[in-house]
Design a protein around this motif. Structure first.
Motif, short mmCIF file in Angstrom:
data_model
loop_
_atom_site.label_atom_id
_atom_site.label_comp_id
_atom_site.label_asym_id
_atom_site.label_seq_id
_atom_site.Cartn_x
_atom_site.Cartn_y
_atom_site.Cartn_z
N ILE A 38 3.69 -10.15 -4.14
CA ILE A 38 4.58 -11.08 -4.85
C ILE A 38 3.75 -11.77 -5.92
O ILE A 38 2.86 -12.57 -5.60
N ASP A 39 4.01 -11.42 -7.18
CA ASP A 39 3.22 -11.96 -8.30
C ASP A 39 4.07 -11.88 -9.55
O ASP A 39 4.75 -10.88 -9.79
N ASP A 40 4.05 -12.94 -10.36
CA ASP A 40 4.86 -12.96 -11.57
C ASP A 40 4.18 -12.25 -12.74
O ASP A 40 4.80 -12.06 -13.78
N ASP A 41 2.94 -11.81 -12.57
CA ASP A 41 2.21 -11.13 -13.64
C ASP A 41 2.17 -9.62 -13.36
O ASP A 41 1.52 -9.17 -12.42
N SER A 42 2.86 -8.86 -14.19
CA SER A 42 2.96 -7.42 -13.97
C SER A 42 1.60 -6.73 -14.05
O SER A 42 1.38 -5.70 -13.41
N ARG A 43 0.66 -7.29 -14.80
CA ARG A 43 -0.69 -6.69 -14.87
C ARG A 43 -1.40 -6.80 -13.53
O ARG A 43 -2.08 -5.86 -13.11
N ASN A 44 -1.23 -7.95 -12.87
CA ASN A 44 -1.84 -8.11 -11.54
C ASN A 44 -1.21 -7.13 -10.55
O ASN A 44 -1.91 -6.52 -9.74
N ILE A 45 0.10 -7.01 -10.60
CA ILE A 45 0.80 -6.07 -9.71
C ILE A 45 0.30 -4.65 -9.96
O ILE A 45 -0.02 -3.92 -9.02
#
Length: 122
Positions: free
Chosen positions: A7-14
């Motif tokens: 669960i993360d709002d940053d697609s790069r982290n995902i």
């Protein structure tokens, strides 16, 4: 196969986490905000661990953790806090909020894998 929810709002982290975890043999589910993550947890009964970004708009990881820890269906699911907050006391704040573990960004993959090993016995 062990199923992990990011669960993360940053697609790069995902994207980066998903690549690493898939290469290690995990099935990876994702959500870009906390409400969607909680809905995924309720729908997917075999999630073994959640990697939760603590700083998200709308609902942060602390609020999401509170909801998860109060839900009888979700309370036992381990949650690892993933956060850019790496100041003195941040780890303790995450653990006090109900996280089972803590890893700071940028994520050291070896530290994360060790945490997963001890959290879900991979």
């Amino acid at each position: 196969m062990k199923k992990i929810l990011i669960i993360d709002d940053d697609s790069r982290n995902i994207y980066a986490l998903r690549l690493v975890l898939k290469a290690k043999g995990f099935e990876v589910l994702t959500a870009t905000d906390a409400p969607a993550g909680i809905a995924t947890l309720k729908a997917e009964k075999d999630v073994k661990v959640v990697l939760m970004d603590m700083m998200m708009p709308e609902m942060d990881g602390y609020e999401a953790l509170s909801i998860i820890r109060k839900d009888p269906e979700l309370v036992e699911i381990p949650v690892i806090a993933v956060t850019a907050q790496a100041m003195v006391g941040d780890r303790e704040k995450c653990l006090a909020a109900g996280a089972n573990g803590y890893v700071s960004k940028p994520i050291d993959v070896d530290v994360l894998l060790e945490l997963l090993r001890t959290t879900i016995i991979i």
